[in-house]
Design a protein around this motif. Structure first.
Motif, PDB file in Angstrom:
ATOM      1  N   SER A 657       0.851  -1.183   0.000  1.00  0.00           N
ATOM      2  CA  SER A 657       0.000   0.000   0.000  1.00  0.00           C
ATOM      3  C   SER A 657       0.886   1.231   0.000  1.00  0.00           C
ATOM      4  CB  SER A 657      -0.914  -0.002   1.235  1.00  0.00           C
ATOM      5  OG  SER A 657      -1.550   1.246   1.412  1.00  0.00           O
ATOM      6  N   GLU A 658       0.304   2.356  -0.365  1.00  0.00           N
ATOM      7  CA  GLU A 658       1.057   3.604  -0.288  1.00  0.00           C
ATOM      8  C   GLU A 658       1.457   3.902   1.148  1.00  0.00           C
ATOM      9  OE1 GLU A 658       0.187   8.343  -1.044  1.00  0.00           O
ATOM     10  OE2 GLU A 658      -0.783   6.853  -2.331  1.00  0.00           O
ATOM     11  N   PHE A 659       0.652   3.421   2.098  1.00  0.00           N
ATOM     12  CA  PHE A 659       0.933   3.667   3.510  1.00  0.00           C
ATOM     13  C   PHE A 659       1.834   2.598   4.120  1.00  0.00           C
ATOM     14  CE2 PHE A 659      -3.586   5.158   2.896  1.00  0.00           C
ATOM     15  CZ  PHE A 659      -3.229   6.472   2.643  1.00  0.00           C
ATOM     16  N   ILE A 660       1.955   1.436   3.465  1.00  0.00           N
ATOM     17  CA  ILE A 660       2.782   0.334   3.973  1.00  0.00           C
ATOM     18  C   ILE A 660       3.694  -0.116   2.835  1.00  0.00           C
ATOM     19  CG2 ILE A 660       2.787  -1.997   4.934  1.00  0.00           C
ATOM     20  CD1 ILE A 660       0.050  -1.423   6.088  1.00  0.00           C
ATOM     21  N   PRO A 661       4.979   0.219   2.873  1.00  0.00           N
ATOM     22  CA  PRO A 661       5.863  -0.034   1.725  1.00  0.00           C
ATOM     23  C   PRO A 661       6.319  -1.476   1.570  1.00  0.00           C
ATOM     24  CG  PRO A 661       7.079   1.008   3.509  1.00  0.00           C
ATOM     25  CD  PRO A 661       5.649   0.960   3.954  1.00  0.00           C
ATOM     26  N   ALA A 662       5.859  -2.393   2.407  1.00  0.00           N
ATOM     27  CA  ALA A 662       6.286  -3.793   2.294  1.00  0.00           C
ATOM     28  C   ALA A 662       5.969  -4.324   0.901  1.00  0.00           C
ATOM     29  CB  ALA A 662       5.599  -4.643   3.356  1.00  0.00           C
ATOM     30  N   GLN A 663       6.936  -5.024   0.296  1.00  0.00           N
ATOM     31  CA  GLN A 663       6.798  -5.504  -1.071  1.00  0.00           C
ATOM     32  C   GLN A 663       6.086  -6.864  -1.106  1.00  0.00           C
ATOM     33  OE1 GLN A 663       7.900  -3.998  -4.071  1.00  0.00           O
ATOM     34  NE2 GLN A 663       8.213  -2.179  -2.794  1.00  0.00           N
ATOM     35  N   LEU A 664       5.209  -7.020  -2.100  1.00  0.00           N
ATOM     36  CA  LEU A 664       4.546  -8.298  -2.355  1.00  0.00           C
ATOM     37  C   LEU A 664       4.865  -8.730  -3.779  1.00  0.00           C
ATOM     38  CD1 LEU A 664       0.939  -8.140  -0.851  1.00  0.00           C
ATOM     39  CD2 LEU A 664       2.912  -9.350   0.025  1.00  0.00           C
ATOM     40  N   THR A 665       5.292  -9.973  -3.942  1.00  0.00           N
ATOM     41  CA  THR A 665       5.607 -10.501  -5.261  1.00  0.00           C
ATOM     42  C   THR A 665       4.381 -11.167  -5.870  1.00  0.00           C
ATOM     43  OG1 THR A 665       6.301 -12.650  -4.409  1.00  0.00           O
ATOM     44  CG2 THR A 665       7.971 -10.909  -4.509  1.00  0.00           C
ATOM     45  N   TYR A 666       4.510 -11.486  -7.148  1.00  0.00           N
ATOM     46  CA  TYR A 666       3.440 -12.210  -7.841  1.00  0.00           C
ATOM     47  C   TYR A 666       3.163 -13.533  -7.140  1.00  0.00           C
ATOM     48  CZ  TYR A 666       1.200 -14.827 -11.650  1.00  0.00           C
ATOM     49  OH  TYR A 666       0.344 -15.592 -12.399  1.00  0.00           O
ATOM     50  N   ARG A 667       4.210 -14.215  -6.700  1.00  0.00           N
ATOM     51  CA  ARG A 667       4.047 -15.492  -5.996  1.00  0.00           C
ATOM     52  C   ARG A 667       3.311 -15.303  -4.672  1.00  0.00           C
ATOM     53  NH1 ARG A 667       7.356 -17.827  -2.113  1.00  0.00           N
ATOM     54  NH2 ARG A 667       7.178 -20.103  -1.881  1.00  0.00           N
ATOM     55  N   ASP A 668       3.563 -14.192  -3.984  1.00  0.00           N
ATOM     56  CA  ASP A 668       2.879 -13.936  -2.715  1.00  0.00           C
ATOM     57  C   ASP A 668       1.369 -13.833  -2.915  1.00  0.00           C
ATOM     58  OD1 ASP A 668       5.252 -13.915  -1.302  1.00  0.00           O
ATOM     59  OD2 ASP A 668       5.533 -11.753  -1.525  1.00  0.00           O
ATOM     60  N   TYR A 669       0.960 -13.176  -3.989  1.00  0.00           N
ATOM     61  CA  TYR A 669      -0.475 -13.069  -4.259  1.00  0.00           C
ATOM     62  C   TYR A 669      -1.080 -14.446  -4.529  1.00  0.00           C
ATOM     63  CZ  TYR A 669      -0.207  -7.988  -4.488  1.00  0.00           C
ATOM     64  OH  TYR A 669      -0.046  -6.669  -4.169  1.00  0.00           O
ATOM     65  N   LEU A 670      -0.359 -15.283  -5.269  1.00  0.00           N
ATOM     66  CA  LEU A 670      -0.877 -16.622  -5.536  1.00  0.00           C
ATOM     67  C   LEU A 670      -0.984 -17.435  -4.249  1.00  0.00           C
ATOM     68  CD1 LEU A 670       0.951 -17.588  -8.852  1.00  0.00           C
ATOM     69  CD2 LEU A 670      -1.292 -16.540  -8.545  1.00  0.00           C
ATOM     70  N   ARG A 671      -0.060 -17.231  -3.326  1.00  0.00           N
ATOM     71  CA  ARG A 671      -0.148 -17.931  -2.034  1.00  0.00           C
ATOM     72  C   ARG A 671      -1.415 -17.533  -1.287  1.00  0.00           C
ATOM     73  NH1 ARG A 671       5.488 -16.463   0.629  1.00  0.00           N
ATOM     74  NH2 ARG A 671       4.748 -17.762   2.362  1.00  0.00           N
ATOM     75  N   LEU A 672      -1.751 -16.253  -1.344  1.00  0.00           N
ATOM     76  CA  LEU A 672      -2.979 -15.798  -0.683  1.00  0.00           C
ATOM     77  C   LEU A 672      -4.216 -16.407  -1.340  1.00  0.00           C
ATOM     78  CD1 LEU A 672      -2.090 -12.027  -0.207  1.00  0.00           C
ATOM     79  CD2 LEU A 672      -2.217 -13.762   1.573  1.00  0.00           C
ATOM     80  N   PHE A 673      -4.211 -16.480  -2.664  1.00  0.00           N
ATOM     81  CA  PHE A 673      -5.366 -17.047  -3.358  1.00  0.00           C
ATOM     82  C   PHE A 673      -5.474 -18.542  -3.107  1.00  0.00           C
ATOM     83  CE2 PHE A 673      -4.392 -13.473  -6.544  1.00  0.00           C
ATOM     84  CZ  PHE A 673      -5.025 -12.556  -5.722  1.00  0.00           C
TER      85      PHE A 673
END
Length: 751
Positions: A657-673
């Motif tokens: 998020s603009e307020f939270i600069p922690a990076q998420l990769t494409y693989r991270d999103y797939l893990r959530l799904f």
């Protein structure tokens, strides 16, 4: 006569009846009997001890043998996927070799083997293939039970925790405003319809006014005979009619009548006008009543919709009360304790009441409507009396001034009514202005909605282009067909049901898309909470899938996401192979090259839309009107989500998020799904199908459970008959055949 006895009688005792017997050696005989019994007991005890020792040794050998059989696991499965299954080596041969090696006697001639055992027979029975869901799931749990919780908590849970409170508030705001928005628009349409019908009711008297006086005015001047088309013409020409009628009547008999035609025309046209006045008035009354009834119905509908909005608002607040931050109980070492300020969202929720009209507002509208009805009722007597007054035109002694006054009174009443409630009427326009006060942002909101819909449509076009990549798959389609065949075989093995992949279609309506995205985000936090505080099976399967199966190279979509077209066609064609998108295939299950990629892209876009819409709420809260804030937040969210997808394709990661600069990769999103959609049997089937495609190993033919059945033999040293008796009594569990004791031993083990 007594019999002579010459020898000694020592050692003899006389029996009754005169017979004698010897007592020498009785102790020896007694000892021999005791020793024989002791020998018998010891002999049986020795063989029993040998049998017990042989049984123990046999069980140990059986367990060692079955472990040795299981040690011949498939190395490829272990190294590539962390799984254990039989490696295809003959288990009977391995077991026999291990047993023979352990029972082989040494070459020393002076060795004494107390337990001379032999193997009569040995077999290995395999069962529980890796392709069974329970077996595969258990191995996944064993593989991931230590790694998965730590990796997931540190890599994902810690990043999402600070976002939880703001996302929960944004979700509540989006859902309630999404529910209020159509009700609000429908209510305003009902109010607009009510005002329009009131105008139409008044305008239905326009023909009546034109029949009375056209153009209307405050005074009426006398005029000469001419065309008579209105009641005002009758009154204005009456004096001239009397003059000319009198002149013709008093003319010299030798002179012809000068005004016969104008007088006749005046009489005929006046009669026609007078005849039309009741007809037009009746039509006016009927149309007016119809439009007023429709206006009342529209007002009633507006009130009902307003009440529905109240219910929606009350339910949302009652459902939201008492809810706590879902991430508060996440115990993640090193996670940030800073949270996004959600005060703007709280203030926005307080402004939701401004969308509801008060009871006083509807009471005022009803009073205005009643006043309009009274205005119509006040003009009816004047217009109804007009034909009677004008009917005096045929007489020579009627009062022309009275006619003029009646016409002016009727025209004035109808004109005033139209001036108040007709098109651009003063009173109706004032009421419209009052209604527009609570619509101050509606025009801008509609513009934002239109822009958001266009930009959302552009984003959906990219997903459509991704789906079209299946047409360029070529050889990849053949491997997908093979993959589908393997998948169906696993389903058949487990008697499972085919759960076909369902791609979530993002709606082209910004409100629906935003609400759906927020709902999905709620689901992400729910499954993360369950994984971090309770149930872990879903977590183990998710992390196993993400660890061992490669995902699509999202950078191949960078040119398409930027709208540059198909400059990376060759690269995309290579990425259509199932080996290049195993993780997406397992997650969504489409047996076509582009379906899984399009589904992943669309779902990531929806998550970015939810997060960015939350940011939009925080930034646009100062607009005031809640629905306008929602429209502005959605427009901001769509614009930023499109840019996020472009950055993700180019860089491989984006800030949470603009307020939270922690990076998420494409693989991270797939893990959530995977956490949201995974842990089902269909995903297990697809994993097993991919493993078979990559290794050529059929999981249905590779077992994980082995059972060894061994028959040992032990030669008895003493009294096999006594051992057989013990066996019959149930003390021993084996069989005695000749001088050999046989015992069957079973040993089971699994990976």
């Amino acid at each position: 006569m007594k019999r002579a006895y010459n020898g000694s009688n020592r050692g003899l005792r006389r029996r009754k009846g005169g017979w004698f017997f010897r007592i020498d050696g009785s102790v020896s005989i007694f000892l021999i009997m005791v020793l024989a019994f002791v020998f018998l007991f010891n002999a049986v005890l020795i063989d029993y001890a040998r049998i017990a020792a042989a049984t123990t040794q046999g069980e140990r050998l059986a367990r060692a043998g079955i472990r040795s059989v299981l040690s011949a696991y498939d190395v490829e499965l272990r190294e590539k996927y962390g799984l254990f299954a039989s490696g295809g080596t003959d288990g009977n041969m391995l077991l026999s070799s291990v047993l023979n090696d352990n029972l082989h006697e040494s070459g020393r001639s002076d060795a004494f083997n107390l337990i001379q055992m032999g193997v009569e027979s040995s077999t290995v029975a395999w069962s529980r293939p890796l392709g069974e869901y329970d077996i595969f799931r258990r191995q996944i749990i064993e593989e991931m039970k230590y790694k998965a919780p730590i990796d997931f908590a540190l890599e994902l849970g810690g990043k999402f925790k600070p976002l939880s409170g703001a996302m929960a508030e944004a979700s509540q705001v989006t859902k309630v405003l999404r529910a209020l928005q159509p009700l609000y628009d429908e209510r305003e349409e009902a109010l607009d319809l009510m005002m329009e019908r009131r105008k139409q009711a008044a305008e239905s008297g326009r023909a009546m006014l034109q029949l009375i006086m056209n153009p209307p005015g405050d005074s009426l001047q006398q005029s000469t005979l001419g065309e008579v088309s209105t009641a005002a013409d009758i009154a204005a020409q009456y004096d001239d009619f009397v003059y000319k009628y009198t002149w013709d009547m008093n003319r010299d008999s030798r002179e012809p009548a000068r005004y016969t035609y104008p007088l006749s025309r005046y009489s005929q046209e006046s009669a026609q006008v007078i005849q039309r006045i009741p007809q037009v008035m009746n039509a006016f009354r009927e149309q007016h009543n119809v439009f007023i009834d429709q206006a009342q119905s529209a007002l009633l509908r507006a009130r009902e919709l307003n009440d529905e909005m109240k219910v929606v608002l009350e339910q949302s607040r009652s459902n939201g009360s008492g809810k706590r931050d879902r991430a508060r109980d996440w115990d993640i070492p090193g996670s940030s304790s800073d949270e996004i300020d959600s005060d703007p969202l709280d203030k926005l929720r307080e402004q939701e009441d401004s969308l509801i009209l008060d009871q006083a507002d509807f009471t005022g509208i009803e009073e205005h409507l009643a006043a309009q009805k009274r205005g119509f009722e006040s003009l009816e007597p004047l217009t109804a009396a007009l034909p009677g007054v004008l009917a005096e035109f045929s007489g020579l002694y009627s009062n022309g001034s009275r006619m003029i006054e009646a016409v002016l009174a009727a025209a004035g009443s109808v004109g005033d009514y139209l001036g108040s409630y007709g098109a651009s009427g003063s009173l109706i326009e004032a009421e419209l202005a009052a209604l527009e006060e609570h619509r101050s942002s509606d025009k801008q909101r509609k513009q934002w909605e239109k822009e958001a819909k266009v930009k959302l449509g552009d984003a959906m076009k990219i997903i459509d282009k991704i789906r079209e990549l299946s047409d360029r798959a070529g050889e990849a389609m053949q491997r997908y067909e093979t993959l589908q065949k393997y998948y169906e075989e696993i389903l058949s093995l487990n008697k499972g049901l085919d759960e076909a992949g369902k791609e979530g279609q993002t709606s082209s309506d910004p409100y629906t898309a935003g609400s759906s995205a927020m709902t999905n985000m709620d689901g992400v936090y729910d499954v993360m909470t369950n994984a971090l505080t309770g149930t872990r099976d879903r977590l183990f399967q998710t992390e196993y899938t993400a660890l061992y199966f490669p995902h699509f190279d999202v950078s191949a979509l960078s040119s398409m996401a930027s709208g540059m077209g198909g400059s990376d066609v060759d690269r995309l064609a290579a990425q259509m192979d199932p080996h290049a998108q195993e993780l997406e295939y397992i997650l969504y299950g489409f047996h076509n090259p582009a379906g899984n990629i399009a589904a992943a892209y669309g779902e990531i876009f929806a998550m970015r839309l939810a997060i960015r819409t939350m940011e939009g709420f925080v930034k646009k809260a100062g607009i005031g009107n809640p629905l306008a804030v929602l429209a502005a937040a959605l427009l901001y969210g769509i614009e930023q989500a499109v840019q996020d997808m472009l950055r993700l394709c180019k860089d491989g990661s984006i800030p949470l998020s603009e307020f939270i600069p922690a990076q998420l990769t494409y693989r991270d999103y797939l893990r959530l799904f995977l956490m949201m959609h995974g842990s089902g049997e269909s995903q297990l089937s697809r994993m097993l199908a991919v493993i078979r495609l990559n290794t050529g190993i059929n999981p249905a033919e590779r077992n994980t459970y082995a059972s060894a059945n061994i028959r040992f033999g032990l030669r008895l040293w003493f009294l096999p008959g006594m051992v057989r008796l013990l066996n019959y009594s149930g003390v021993l569990a084996g069989d005695v055949e000749g001088k050999v004791y046989y015992r069957k031993i079973q040993a089971d083990s699994a990976y």
